[in-house]
Design an enzyme around this catalytic site. Structure first.
Site: not given
Length: 431
Positions: A68, A140-141, A263, A268, A275
Site C-alpha cells: 500500500h 469548399t469540398h 531517405s 522531397k 502530420e
C-alpha cells in the site's frame, strides 16, 4: 512519456519524487489546520513542518511489505519524526492526500498548457494581421469557390483558440480542488475547516462535496477539452497539409538547412510537423473514453481509475503541450507562396464572379432567379471548356439581355469586392 514528446516542465511536475513532495505538502497542511483548531500542539506542528521528510527509496522498501503506497509513505515520514509523528495523517484517508496532490499537479500542468495556448493564440493573431491583405482562392469540398483573405483563415483559428481557452479555464476551475473530506466524504473524522485551510494553503478551490475521491467528471471534462483543443490543432494541421500538396503549393512548412524529406528521394519536402500534430491529436482523443469510464466508480470509491490515471495524466499533458508548441513553431515558419496563390486565382479566368453577377442582376432587375442562374451556370461550363475568360463568355452568350450595358459588367469584375468587409471582420474579432 517517451523522450521524443516529453516536455521538461511537465515531466518535472509528474516525477515521482515531486509527487511525493506534494503528498508531504498536503500532510503538513493538514497538521497545520489541526493546529489552528487547537488539536495539534503548536510545538508538535512546528516539529513536523521543520523535520518531516520523505525518501522514495525508503518508502518503496516499506511498500514491499505493506503493499500500500500511502501507508508506506506515512510510515516513511514517521521515521523522520519523534513522538509528534502521531499527528501525521490524522483523520485522513489515502485519497485525501492522493487526489489533492494530483489535483495540485494538474493545476501546475495547467499553467504550462495555458502558456502554450496563449503563445499559439498570439502567433495566429500576428499571422492573421500579416496576411490580411493577401487574396487567396477559398475552397469548399476541396474545390475552388471564391477569393478570400488569407488572413481570415488565421483569424478564424485565433478566434477558435480563444474559445478553447475559455473552455479550458472553466475546466481548470472545476478540477483544481482540494479534497480533504475523509473516508466516506462526510467529514466524520475531520472538520470542514481542515479542507478549507488546506485549499487556501495550496491555492486550490474547494471540492464542495465528494466521496472518498474527487469525482472524475471533473477529470473527464478537462480531458474532453484537451481533445477539443486537439481537434482544432489537427484542423489547422490538415489545412497546411492540403496547401503543401504538390498540385497546390500555396503554403508550406519551413524547411531548415540540412533538413531531409525522404531517405530515398532527395527532392522531397514533406509536411512532417503537421502530420506529427495530426497523429498526436488522435492520441489525445483516445483518452476521452477512458476518462469518462473513470467516472463510473462503485459506491464511495474503488480504484479502477487510479491505475490508468498514472499513465493518462502525464501523457495527455505532455502531448497537448508538445503539439501546441509544435504548431506555434510551424505557423511562425510557414512559407507563403504568393506567386502560386496569384497563379491559381488567374487560372480561374474570373469564373468565381458568377455569384457576384447573379446577385447584382437579381437585386437591380426584375428577372427570374432560375433563368439568370441557369444562364450563368451555362456560361461557367462553357468558360471551363474554353480558353476564354468568364467575362468574354458572358458577353458572347447574351448577358446584355439581363443588363443595361457592358459597363455594368466591368464594375462587377472587381476583385477587391471580396475584401470589402475584411477589415470589419478583423475589428469584430479582435475588439
Amino acid at each position: 512519456m517517451i523522450d521524443r514528446y516529453a516536455i521538461k516542465k511537465i515531466e518535472e511536475i509528474w516525477a515521482e519524487d515531486n509527487k511525493l513532495n506534494i503528498w508531504l505538502d498536503v500532510e503538513k497542511a493538514v497538521v497545520e489546520a489541526w493546529a489552528t483548531l487547537k488539536i495539534v500542539p503548536n510545538n508538535d506542528c512546528q516539529k513536523i513542518l521543520n523535520n518531516a521528510k520523505i525518501s522514495r527509496t525508503r518508502m518503496l522498501e516499506i511498500e514491499k511489505e505493506t503493499k500500500h503506497d500511502v501507508v508506506a509513505f506515512t510510515r516513511a515520514i514517521s521515521e523522520t519524526l519523534g513522538e509528534e509523528k502521531r499527528w501525521i495523517h490524522l483523520g485522513l484517508t489515502s485519497t485525501d492526500v492522493v487526489d489533492t496532490a494530483q489535483n495540485k499537479m494538474i493545476q501546475l500542468s495547467n499553467y504550462v498548457v495555458f502558456e502554450s495556448l496563449e503563445n499559439l493564440k498570439q502567433t495566429l493573431k500576428q499571422k492573421a494581421i500579416d496576411t490580411k491583405n493577401i487574396l487567396i482562392m477559398g475552397r469548399t469540398h476541396g474545390m475552388f469557390g471564391e477569393p478570400t483573405s488569407l488572413g481570415l483563415k488565421f483569424l478564424l483559428w485565433f478566434d477558435e483558440i480563444s474559445r478553447q481557452i475559455q473552455r479550458f479555464n472553466l475546466a481548470r476551475e472545476q478540477i483544481e480542488v482540494a479534497k480533504i473530506s475523509g473516508s466516506m466524504g462526510n467529514f466524520a473524522n475531520l472538520e470542514i475547516e481542515i479542507e478549507e485551510f488546506v485549499a487556501k494553503k495550496m491555492n486550490l478551490n474547494i471540492d464542495k462535496i465528494s466521496t472518498q475521491v474527487t469525482q472524475r467528471d471533473r477529470h473527464a471534462f478537462l480531458i474532453s477539452i484537451f481533445a477539443n483543443i486537439a481537434s482544432t490543432l489537427e484542423k489547422i494541421a490538415i489545412e497546411i497539409r492540403h496547401f503543401q500538396r504538390s498540385e497546390v503549393q500555396e503554403i508550406s512548412e519551413g524547411f531548415a538547412q540540412g533538413q531531409k524529406g525522404s531517405s530515398s528521394m532527395p527532392h522531397k519536402k514533406n509536411p512532417i510537423s503537421s502530420e506529427n500534430i495530426s497523429g498526436l491529436a488522435r492520441y489525445i482523443r483516445t483518452f476521452v473514453s477512458m476518462s469518462y469510464e473513470n467516472n463510473l466508480l462503485w459506491h464511495e470509491r474503488d480504484i479502477s481509475h487510479s491505475s490508468n490515471e498514472r499513465l493518462l495524466l502525464p501523457d495527455v499533458f505532455n502531448t497537448i503541450v508538445y503539439i501546441l508548441n509544435r504548431l506555434k513553431d510551424t505557423i511562425d515558419n510557414l512559407y507563403i507562396n504568393k506567386e502560386k496563390i496569384e497563379k491559381h486565382i488567374k487560372e480561374q479566368k474570373g469564373i468565381f464572379f458568377s455569384q457576384r453577377v447573379l446577385t447584382y442582376i437579381l437585386i437591380k432587375y426584375n428577372h427570374s432567379r432560375e433563368d439568370v442562374y441557369d444562364f450563368i451556370q451555362m456560361c461557367t461550363l462553357e468558360c471551363q471548356k474554353s480558353d476564354k475568360s468568364f467575362k468574354e463568355v458572358l458577353l458572347e452568350k447574351g448577358i446584355l439581355n439581363y443588363l443595361e450595358n457592358a459597363n455594368e459588367l466591368d464594375e462587377l469584375f472587381n476583385i477587391d469586392y471580396y475584401m470589402r468587409n475584411v477589415e470589419k471582420i478583423f475589428r469584430r474579432v479582435l475588439i
